[in-house]
Design an enzyme around this catalytic site. Structure first.
Site, short mmCIF file in Angstrom:
data_model
loop_
_atom_site.label_atom_id
_atom_site.label_comp_id
_atom_site.label_asym_id
_atom_site.label_seq_id
_atom_site.Cartn_x
_atom_site.Cartn_y
_atom_site.Cartn_z
N ARG A 189 0.82 -1.22 0.00
CA ARG A 189 0.00 0.00 0.00
C ARG A 189 0.86 1.27 0.00
O ARG A 189 0.53 2.26 0.63
CB ARG A 189 -0.93 0.04 1.22
CG ARG A 189 -1.95 -1.06 1.30
CD ARG A 189 -2.94 -1.01 0.16
NE ARG A 189 -4.02 -1.97 0.39
CZ ARG A 189 -3.98 -3.26 0.10
NH1 ARG A 189 -2.90 -3.77 -0.48
NH2 ARG A 189 -4.99 -4.05 0.36
N SER B 80 -10.36 -0.88 3.43
CA SER B 80 -9.61 -1.05 4.69
C SER B 80 -9.21 0.32 5.22
O SER B 80 -8.55 1.08 4.51
CB SER B 80 -8.33 -1.84 4.45
OG SER B 80 -8.64 -3.12 3.98
N GLU C 136 -4.55 3.36 6.61
CA GLU C 136 -4.20 3.29 5.19
C GLU C 136 -4.81 4.51 4.49
O GLU C 136 -4.26 5.04 3.53
CB GLU C 136 -4.80 1.99 4.61
CG GLU C 136 -4.59 1.84 3.13
CD GLU C 136 -5.36 0.68 2.53
OE1 GLU C 136 -5.36 -0.42 3.11
OE2 GLU C 136 -5.94 0.87 1.45
N1 EPU Z 1 -10.31 -11.64 10.30
C1 EPU Z 1 -10.90 -11.64 11.55
N2 EPU Z 1 -12.19 -11.20 11.66
C2 EPU Z 1 -12.90 -10.78 10.58
C3 EPU Z 1 -12.29 -10.78 9.31
C4 EPU Z 1 -10.98 -11.21 9.20
O1 EPU Z 1 -10.29 -12.03 12.55
O2 EPU Z 1 -14.06 -10.41 10.75
C5 EPU Z 1 -8.92 -12.14 10.19
C6 EPU Z 1 -8.89 -13.59 9.74
O3 EPU Z 1 -7.87 -14.23 10.42
C7 EPU Z 1 -8.53 -13.50 8.28
C8 EPU Z 1 -7.63 -12.28 8.27
O4 EPU Z 1 -8.22 -11.39 9.22
O5 EPU Z 1 -7.84 -14.61 7.82
C9 EPU Z 1 -7.51 -11.61 6.94
O6 EPU Z 1 -8.78 -11.20 6.47
P1 EPU Z 1 -9.03 -10.90 4.93
O7 EPU Z 1 -8.52 -12.01 4.12
O8 EPU Z 1 -10.44 -10.48 4.77
O9 EPU Z 1 -8.06 -9.72 4.57
P2 EPU Z 1 -7.53 -8.46 5.34
O10 EPU Z 1 -6.11 -8.68 5.71
O11 EPU Z 1 -8.46 -8.07 6.44
C10 EPU Z 1 -6.57 -7.39 3.18
C11 EPU Z 1 -6.60 -6.08 2.47
C12 EPU Z 1 -7.89 -5.90 1.68
C13 EPU Z 1 -8.02 -7.05 0.70
C14 EPU Z 1 -7.96 -8.38 1.45
C15 EPU Z 1 -7.94 -9.58 0.55
C16 EPU Z 1 -5.26 -4.58 3.80
C17 EPU Z 1 -5.24 -3.39 4.69
N3 EPU Z 1 -6.46 -4.99 3.40
O12 EPU Z 1 -7.59 -7.36 4.16
O13 EPU Z 1 -7.77 -4.69 0.95
O14 EPU Z 1 -9.20 -6.97 -0.05
O15 EPU Z 1 -6.74 -8.44 2.24
O16 EPU Z 1 -6.70 -9.72 -0.05
O17 EPU Z 1 -4.21 -5.10 3.46
C18 EPU Z 1 -8.22 -2.35 1.01
O18 EPU Z 1 -7.00 -2.17 1.00
O19 EPU Z 1 -9.02 -1.37 1.03
C19 EPU Z 1 -8.74 -3.70 1.06
C20 EPU Z 1 -10.05 -3.97 1.18
#
Ligand code: EPU
Length: 340
Positions: free
Chosen positions: A171, A241, A336
């Site tokens: 990012r 995010s 972010e």
């Molecule tokens: N999780 C929880 N509770 C929840 C949801 C998620 O504990 O309600 C934990 C779980 O362990 C899960 C982990 O968080 O495995 C990761 O969740 P997720 O795969 O949904 O991804 P994220 O890390 O929360 C990132 C990006 C998103 C992108 C997704 C998918 C960032 C800041 N965000 O989210 O990007 O869509 O991965 O690759 O890196 C954005 O940047 O605006 C964005 C939406």
């Protein structure tokens, strides 16, 4: 053409749907117009301060306006996709910065140019996608950016940057770091593959994809997953995010894991990445409401405007979350979203 509008409402130009105004809004439809603007208005004297005289925006999907903007909001109207180079296995496409990101992703797949499937449906314009190095489901824009064309807002000269010069990271790029406020991206050149090889590194995506899946199938699976987790900005104001996923040292992680054996984590070059979504859920903010703002039910990394919020309300919510996560885990969440 240069379009100049005064007391311009930004509500449709920021995905939080905040009701703020810009003193002046300028949109340019050619590189020459942008150069004219820069030469007529001199350098951007306050470019390094919190409230620069000019602010270049893209789709406004990653901005939090805390007040009316007293300067000039610049926006590009440069669109179009042009093939500039082709070999047997790859193609380079030069794309206008104001092109809607997902329209370009769909176009690329329809024209047999592959790689961007995992980045489907990310709300962005093409220029902002490069500034922010957007990413999702195991892919990042930087993996496909060959080079970037820009106009130097200090001199009006055209500047070109190879991928390596942009210093892309999670990012991040120089366009939001060392060069913030200095360049307006005009075109991004993408290098895409002519043979489709799916990127199934993200587990939940791989589960949905069969052996003979096409690029279109992959795109549709990504869209399904996104729609299940992320709110549509037109329906519920948000900026995706709000926080980045923090990266902590292996030592700090070892301590954390001792206390919380189930903590999800991913090893990255800089250390151990812990999902901010998990941290926020653990401190009880998932799905909660604070005044006119709240934390999204299905993805706690997303802060939402439940209607009528002002920027300060969202900042208050973010600060409350940062404070609670810090108190419980000694980890500082970093936004972010860019605050203006
Ligand atoms: N999780 C929880 N509770 C929840 C949801 C998620 O504990 O309600 C934990 C779980 O362990 C899960 C982990 O968080 O495995 C990761 O969740 P997720 O795969 O949904 O991804 P994220 O890390 O929360 C990132 C990006 C998103 C992108 C997704 C998918 C960032 C800041 N965000 O989210 O990007 O869509 O991965 O690759 O890196 C954005 O940047 O605006 C964005 C939406």
């Amino acid at each position: 053409m240069l379009t100049c509008l005064y007391h311009y409402p930004l509500r449709q130009r920021n995905s939080f749907g905040l009701d703020v105004k810009a003193a002046k809004f300028v949109e340019y439809s050619s590189v020459a117009d942008l150069q004219t603007f820069v030469r007529q208005n001199g350098t951007n004297p306050l470019a390094d301060t919190k409230q620069p005289l000019w602010l270049h925006i893209g789709g406004g999907n990653n901005l939090l306006f805390t007040d009316d903007y007293q300067g000039v909001i610049l926006h590009s109207a440069l669109r179009g996709v042009e093939e500039v180079y082709r070999t047997a296995d790859k193609v380079r496409l030069r794309v206008g910065a104001a092109e809607h990101w997902d329209t370009f992703v769909a176009w690329s797949i329809e024209h047999g140019a592959y790689g961007l499937e995992n980045l489907s449906l990310i709300p962005s314009e093409v220029g902002a996608a490069a500034v922010q190095n957007i990413g999702a489901y195991g892919a990042e824009a930087k993996d496909f950016i060959y080079s970037v064309e820009a106009v130097d807002l200090h001199t009006g000269e055209v500047a070109m940057f190879a991928n390596a010069e942009c210093n892309f990271a999670y990012r991040f790029s120089n366009f939001k770091g060392a060069w913030a406020g200095r360049y307006a991206i005009t075109y991004v050149i993408f290098e895409l593959a002519l043979n489709f090889v799916p990127n199934l590194s993200y587990h939940a995506l791989a589960e949905q994809i069969g052996d003979n899946a096409t690029a279109k199938d992959l795109r549709e699976a990504v869209i399904r997953i996104r729609r299940g987790k992320l709110p549509e900005p037109a329906e519920l104001g948000n900026a995706g995010s709000f926080f980045m996923n923090p990266v902590i040292s292996p030592e700090q992680f070892a301590e954390l894991q001792k206390a919380y054996p189930a903590v999800p984590h991913f090893a990255v070059d800089e250390g151990i990445k812990v999902p901010a979504a998990w941290l926020i859920e653990q401190v009880g903010w998932k799905g909660r409401t604070l005044g006119s703002t709240g934390v999204y039910e299905h993805q706690p990394l997303v802060l939402v405007n439940r209607g009528g919020a002002v920027g300060a309300d969202i900042v208050r919510l973010a600060d409350a979350i940062i404070g609670d996560v810090k108190a419980k885990f000694a980890i500082t969440l970093r936004p972010e979203v860019i605050m203006v």
